[in-house]
Design a protein around this motif. Sequence first.
Motif, PDB file in Angstrom:
ATOM      1  N   GLU A 120       4.471  -2.789  47.312  1.00 28.73           N
ATOM      2  CA  GLU A 120       5.043  -2.991  45.986  1.00 28.73           C
ATOM      3  C   GLU A 120       4.033  -3.569  44.987  1.00 28.73           C
ATOM      4  O   GLU A 120       3.980  -3.130  43.836  1.00 28.73           O
ATOM      5  CB  GLU A 120       6.246  -3.914  46.106  1.00 28.73           C
ATOM      6  N   HIS A 121       3.236  -4.569  45.444  1.00 32.37           N
ATOM      7  CA  HIS A 121       2.335  -5.209  44.475  1.00 32.37           C
ATOM      8  C   HIS A 121       1.299  -4.227  43.929  1.00 32.37           C
ATOM      9  O   HIS A 121       0.866  -4.340  42.789  1.00 32.37           O
ATOM     10  CB  HIS A 121       1.664  -6.460  45.076  1.00 32.37           C
ATOM     11  N   ASN A 124       3.147  -1.809  41.474  1.00 32.34           N
ATOM     12  CA  ASN A 124       3.417  -2.515  40.221  1.00 32.34           C
ATOM     13  C   ASN A 124       2.170  -2.636  39.358  1.00 32.34           C
ATOM     14  O   ASN A 124       2.234  -2.509  38.129  1.00 32.34           O
ATOM     15  CB  ASN A 124       3.984  -3.913  40.505  1.00 32.34           C
ATOM     16  N   LYS A 125       1.042  -2.878  40.021  1.00 27.58           N
ATOM     17  CA  LYS A 125      -0.213  -2.989  39.280  1.00 27.58           C
ATOM     18  C   LYS A 125      -0.523  -1.667  38.566  1.00 27.58           C
ATOM     19  O   LYS A 125      -0.932  -1.654  37.401  1.00 27.58           O
ATOM     20  CB  LYS A 125      -1.341  -3.335  40.277  1.00 27.58           C
ATOM     21  N   LYS A 127       1.656   0.596  37.705  1.00 26.61           N
ATOM     22  CA  LYS A 127       2.665   0.808  36.669  1.00 26.61           C
ATOM     23  C   LYS A 127       2.265   0.109  35.373  1.00 26.61           C
ATOM     24  O   LYS A 127       2.340   0.670  34.287  1.00 26.61           O
ATOM     25  CB  LYS A 127       4.003   0.239  37.155  1.00 26.61           C
ATOM     26  N   SER A 128       1.785  -1.144  35.505  1.00 24.50           N
ATOM     27  CA  SER A 128       1.529  -1.889  34.279  1.00 24.50           C
ATOM     28  C   SER A 128       0.107  -1.697  33.743  1.00 24.50           C
ATOM     29  O   SER A 128      -0.104  -1.709  32.547  1.00 24.50           O
ATOM     30  CB  SER A 128       1.808  -3.375  34.516  1.00 24.50           C
ATOM     31  N   ARG A 129      -0.877  -1.505  34.637  1.00 24.88           N
ATOM     32  CA  ARG A 129      -2.256  -1.484  34.133  1.00 24.88           C
ATOM     33  C   ARG A 129      -2.920  -0.112  34.121  1.00 24.88           C
ATOM     34  O   ARG A 129      -3.999   0.050  33.586  1.00 24.88           O
ATOM     35  CB  ARG A 129      -3.115  -2.439  34.973  1.00 24.88           C
ATOM     36  N   TYR A 130      -2.319   0.862  34.784  1.00 22.01           N
ATOM     37  CA  TYR A 130      -2.927   2.192  34.814  1.00 22.01           C
ATOM     38  C   TYR A 130      -1.929   3.176  34.202  1.00 22.01           C
ATOM     39  O   TYR A 130      -1.357   4.023  34.876  1.00 22.01           O
ATOM     40  CB  TYR A 130      -3.298   2.593  36.244  1.00 22.01           C
ATOM     41  N   LYS A 131      -1.778   3.030  32.904  1.00 15.62           N
ATOM     42  CA  LYS A 131      -0.740   3.777  32.192  1.00 15.62           C
ATOM     43  C   LYS A 131      -0.979   5.290  32.200  1.00 15.62           C
ATOM     44  O   LYS A 131      -0.069   6.070  31.916  1.00 15.62           O
ATOM     45  CB  LYS A 131      -0.660   3.283  30.728  1.00 15.62           C
ATOM     46  N   ARG A 157       7.832   9.802  33.676  1.00 18.90           N
ATOM     47  CA  ARG A 157       6.865   9.104  34.521  1.00 18.90           C
ATOM     48  C   ARG A 157       7.636   8.675  35.762  1.00 18.90           C
ATOM     49  O   ARG A 157       8.721   8.091  35.631  1.00 18.90           O
ATOM     50  CB  ARG A 157       6.327   7.886  33.769  1.00 18.90           C
TER      51      ARG A 157
END
Length: 471
Positions: A120-121, A124-125, A127-131, A157
């Motif tokens: 998950e971590h 999530n990374k 999702k938020s930082r590799y748009k 997406r």
Amino acid sequence: MSENQNKRIISDEEMAQQREYIYKIRKNIENRSVRPLAFVETYGCQQNSSDSEKIKGMLYDMGYDFCDKASEADFILYNTCAVRENAELRVFGNLGALKNIKRKREDVIIAVCGCMMQQEHIANKIKSRYKHVDLVFGTHALYRFPQLLYNVLEGKREFDIKNEDGSVFEDISYKRDDIPLAKIPIMYGCNNFCTYCIVPYVRGRERSRSAERILDEVRDVAKMGYKEVMLLGQNVNSYGNDLTDGLNFTQLLREVCRVDGIERVRFMTSHPKDISDELITAMAEEKKICNQLHLPVQSGSDRILKLMNRKYTSGQYLDIIKKVKTAIPDIVLTTDIIVGFPGETNEDFERTIDILKEVEYDTIFSFIYSKRVGTPAAEMEDCLTQEEKHKNFDRMLEVQNEISARKNKEYEGTVQKILVEGVSKNNEDTLTGRTEGGKVVNFAGDMSLLGQMVNVKITKAQTWSLFGEII
Ligand code: SAH
Ligand code: SF4
Ligand code: F3S
């Protein structure tokens, strides 16, 4: 018998639904003047390569062709591995570099799947930082890939990393890597929870495919001209434990040997705690089972083996090796070693050196311990500094290289049966293939021999490979 309560066979209806999405995508693609190109890069183990072959099969059915440069592709996929940190760093590095491609060509689809995404971590990374990443799916969502890609092509997406712990799906066409080696998964997941390892968390519990399905697949690849099969699982010796009416691993192996056209049978990986006398006997008796055994020992120190939750001692391990060497004198032995497990002292490390000298492996695959979030070992205290670990690691390679070189030297002058696998990367007139024991041999020859069995006299041995001439 460990019943897997969570095992779920994906139903025919669900698979039919996915095929419907493949069909829909193909319909859209058929309107284009050229086939779109897909680039698939695979990290990690053979299990991941096998998953990529399935994904490529789906993409092919959707109407995609393949290319070997991300910069030329319409669809880019990384199938990732989570086993050590450096594998993960490479993926992040490569993903970062794709930003430019996306900036230049907005309609490129960027996807990431595999073991790393089942954490998950990490998802999530991304999702938020590799748009610029359009699609992320974990190992459990593999069979839903057509639906996910369809949604992405429609402008969504998608992040599908649901942890389902254990599914098995069938009836997907593969786009296999080239003849002559076919990878056949026989089981998925792992129940062993070695304390350093992320695999049980990202691949779910052990679940076996039905023997019937596996044998059908072996027969199919034999008809297609494949001569060698590699049966895959994280712990093949526990194959069938979750099946009530199935075969055990040795029985399955013997059945695979009965398939006409298949000349060599290999398997990976065996866990020392589950290896049986029955298996060793079958290896000695069945001509088609290769005289090769990869038996990961991880450490030679009983204290560390216990901390690792490996469930055997070095003495028990050596007893197995003795049995194997007696039953199959020309066996080629390989192993995996972890250096610098938390709490490993120089004294413990010496026990690993002892075991290398005692067993005399042909090759080892060695790794410096890498901390994995969520595993028990991540909470354990380290003894040695990174520098000391590297020093030990280098010394271990020195010891092993001497052994590998000496073992290879014994092949000089012998004649080996080689299955021709391909052309050498560096020289088009040089063919490469493997001995029955899995050693790489280079020799002069013509591409027309690809997939054939040839006799090669070994003329020169090096630490990592052998050289020879066709006779
Ligand atoms: N199921 C197989 C191995 C899967 S992972 C088996 O049990 O043999 C392949 C190898 O990676 C392992 O054998 C181990 O040596 C290494 N490995 C796994 N986790 C690791 C970690 N956290 N750090 C370093 N090496 C690791
Ligand atoms: Fe990891 Fe151990 Fe399972 Fe192998 S047996 S995949 S090392 S937990
Ligand atoms: Fe890596 Fe997953 Fe294989 S973590 S080693 S790709 S099972």
